[in-house]
Write a protein that holds these residues in place. Structure first.
Motif, PDB file in Angstrom:
ATOM      1  N   VAL A 105       9.109  76.065  79.128  1.00  0.00           N
ATOM      2  CA  VAL A 105       8.132  75.441  78.236  1.00  0.00           C
ATOM      3  C   VAL A 105       7.364  74.406  79.043  1.00  0.00           C
ATOM      4  O   VAL A 105       7.973  73.591  79.756  1.00  0.00           O
ATOM      5  N   VAL A 106       6.047  74.427  78.938  1.00  0.00           N
ATOM      6  CA  VAL A 106       5.211  73.429  79.603  1.00  0.00           C
ATOM      7  C   VAL A 106       4.548  72.572  78.540  1.00  0.00           C
ATOM      8  O   VAL A 106       3.809  73.076  77.692  1.00  0.00           O
ATOM      9  N   SER A 107       4.829  71.275  78.562  1.00  0.00           N
ATOM     10  CA  SER A 107       4.185  70.344  77.642  1.00  0.00           C
ATOM     11  C   SER A 107       2.805  69.997  78.183  1.00  0.00           C
ATOM     12  O   SER A 107       2.679  69.263  79.165  1.00  0.00           O
ATOM     13  N   ILE A 108       1.769  70.548  77.557  1.00  0.00           N
ATOM     14  CA  ILE A 108       0.391  70.237  77.956  1.00  0.00           C
ATOM     15  C   ILE A 108      -0.188  69.367  76.847  1.00  0.00           C
ATOM     16  O   ILE A 108      -0.946  69.817  75.988  1.00  0.00           O
ATOM     17  N   GLN A 109       0.206  68.098  76.856  1.00  0.00           N
ATOM     18  CA  GLN A 109      -0.080  67.182  75.761  1.00  0.00           C
ATOM     19  C   GLN A 109      -0.297  65.777  76.296  1.00  0.00           C
ATOM     20  O   GLN A 109      -0.032  65.499  77.471  1.00  0.00           O
ATOM     21  N   ASN A 110      -0.744  64.907  75.417  1.00  0.00           N
ATOM     22  CA  ASN A 110      -0.823  63.488  75.743  1.00  0.00           C
ATOM     23  C   ASN A 110       0.506  62.825  75.394  1.00  0.00           C
ATOM     24  O   ASN A 110       1.076  63.091  74.338  1.00  0.00           O
ATOM     25  N   GLY A 111       0.981  61.943  76.267  1.00  0.00           N
ATOM     26  CA  GLY A 111       2.215  61.230  75.986  1.00  0.00           C
ATOM     27  C   GLY A 111       3.385  61.739  76.800  1.00  0.00           C
ATOM     28  O   GLY A 111       3.253  62.656  77.621  1.00  0.00           O
ATOM     29  N   LEU A 112       4.539  61.143  76.566  1.00  0.00           N
ATOM     30  CA  LEU A 112       5.746  61.466  77.328  1.00  0.00           C
ATOM     31  C   LEU A 112       6.567  62.528  76.590  1.00  0.00           C
ATOM     32  O   LEU A 112       7.775  62.412  76.444  1.00  0.00           O
ATOM     33  N   ASN A 113       5.901  63.572  76.164  1.00  0.00           N
ATOM     34  CA  ASN A 113       6.520  64.546  75.269  1.00  0.00           C
ATOM     35  C   ASN A 113       7.654  65.368  75.863  1.00  0.00           C
ATOM     36  O   ASN A 113       8.508  65.847  75.103  1.00  0.00           O
ATOM     37  N   PRO A 114       7.742  65.578  77.197  1.00  0.00           N
ATOM     38  CA  PRO A 114       8.929  66.262  77.709  1.00  0.00           C
ATOM     39  C   PRO A 114      10.230  65.579  77.276  1.00  0.00           C
ATOM     40  O   PRO A 114      11.236  66.248  77.059  1.00  0.00           O
ATOM     41  N   LEU A 115      10.199  64.257  77.108  1.00  0.00           N
ATOM     42  CA  LEU A 115      11.397  63.532  76.690  1.00  0.00           C
ATOM     43  C   LEU A 115      11.825  63.947  75.284  1.00  0.00           C
ATOM     44  O   LEU A 115      13.022  63.976  74.970  1.00  0.00           O
ATOM     45  N   THR A 116      10.858  64.292  74.450  1.00  0.00           N
ATOM     46  CA  THR A 116      11.164  64.753  73.095  1.00  0.00           C
ATOM     47  C   THR A 116      11.615  66.208  73.109  1.00  0.00           C
ATOM     48  O   THR A 116      12.577  66.585  72.425  1.00  0.00           O
TER      49      THR A 116
END
Length: 348
Positions: A105-116
């Motif tokens: 899964v690649v988080s392509i978002q704003n913010g520290l979303n991999p932590l979530t």
């Protein structure tokens, strides 16, 4: 390299501004892409008419299957998570059954979303990606791609794995200048710094460039950037520069002149984009919906409290955004007056 050489099946979860733009370019380059979005009218439009990209880099339409989360079946090798940051936890929970064993899964978002996402999917299967291109969802089936910006991907661990290299090659089909970085969190923290400035511009009706160019507000923007960078340092992160935002210009030892130079470069970068206002402003002024403020600046306030680093301007900005979301105040330059007053109070 042709898309057929890699032959992954890609699931783009969130087909709005970011996911729609990237996914459409990958479809056009021959990738097997499936879209998922919670907006049923958007999904219906993509299935009936295709997904159309408009803007200064050319108009085109691609055909690809699209589903709402409740109608999706099957598993995929690679999932690009492109939802708004505040929807990350629900999206990660929903997409987990659709990820193949050994997939990513690649988080392509704003913010520290991999932590979530890590709470739902093993961290070694979750990569971070930083993007700064300008795009807007216009209407069902239509996304505007208004300005190019840095695209970065990397493992959370910082290792340059074969998995990261493979996914980097895929992103290069969207932007040939895409970067594979051992410090993706450095970019994500810098985006939080830049994001703090964008949230401040969004409480007005000014464009990004016009707002950042107002010299009477430069001290405010500078201190907002410095608050975020102080927390980043306390979090043992080395911020990375991108598209005019120079984190070194907002570090404790930096001069006001360095900050001015970086702000000037951000103004110049945004002047070149057909996207004049931030997605934050668009959420508040056009789409009348909640923003990503808690999922972005909320991390800054949280870690600031954890490390004993004061973030008064950032915390007040979060409150201002919530008041705009709730309709208890209206957009306008007068909203900056409270932040200016707080800045004067902090400096007294």
């Amino acid at each position: 390299m042709n898309a057929e050489d890699e032959s992954p099946r890609l699931l783009v979860w969130g087909a709005g501004a970011i996911g729609g733009t990237i996914g459409a370019y990958l479809v056009r380059d021959g990738f097997d892409v499936t879209f998922v979005d919670v907006a049923a009218d958007h999904v219906a439009a993509i299935n009936e008419l295709g997904l159309s990209i408009t803007g200064p880099f050319g108009d085109f339409t691609v055909q690809a299957p699209a589903f709402t989360p409740d109608t999706l079946k099957g598993q995929w090798d690679t999932i690009l998570l492109c939802t708004k940051a505040q929807h990350t936890a629900q999206a990660a929970k929903s997409l987990a059954p659709h990820l193949k064993v050994g997939g990513a899964v690649v988080s392509i978002q704003n913010g520290l979303n991999p932590l979530t996402i890590n709470e739902h999917i093993p961290p070694q299967r979750v990569l971070g990606s930083f993007v700064n291109f300008g795009a807007d969802y216009l209407e069902p089936g239509v996304v505007h791609y208004g300005g190019r910006g840095v695209v970065v991907i990397g493992e959370q661990s910082g290792q340059l794995t074969e998995q990261a290299k493979r996914l980097h090659v895929i992103l290069k089909h969207f932007d040939e200048a895409a970067i594979l970085s051992p410090n993706v969190f450095g970019y994500l923290w810098s985006k939080l710094g830049y994001g703090a400035l964008l949230f401040a511009t969004a409480v007005t009706n000014d464009s990004i460039a016009d707002a950042l160019n107002r010299h009477e507000d430069r001290a405010l923007y500078t201190e907002l950037g410095r608050e975020v960078m102080r927390v980043a340092l306390a979090h043992n992160v080395t911020p990375e520069a991108f598209n005019g935002f120079d984190p070194a210009a907002f570090l404790p030892a930096a001069s006001d002149m360095q900050a001015q130079t970086s702000l000037n470069e951000m103004v110049a970068f945004n002047r070149r984009s057909a996207k004049t206002h931030s997605g934050i402003w668009r959420d508040l002024a056009v789409r009348k919906r909640r923003t990503e403020v808690d999922a972005q600046l909320g991390w800054v306030v949280k870690f600031g409290q954890q490390y004993g680093v004061p973030t008064p301007l950032t915390a007040r900005l979060v409150t201002l955004i919530h008041e705009l979301e709730d309709g208890s105040r209206e957009l306008g330059r007068e909203n900056l007056a409270e932040l200016h007053g707080l800045l004067i109070q902090e400096r007294a």
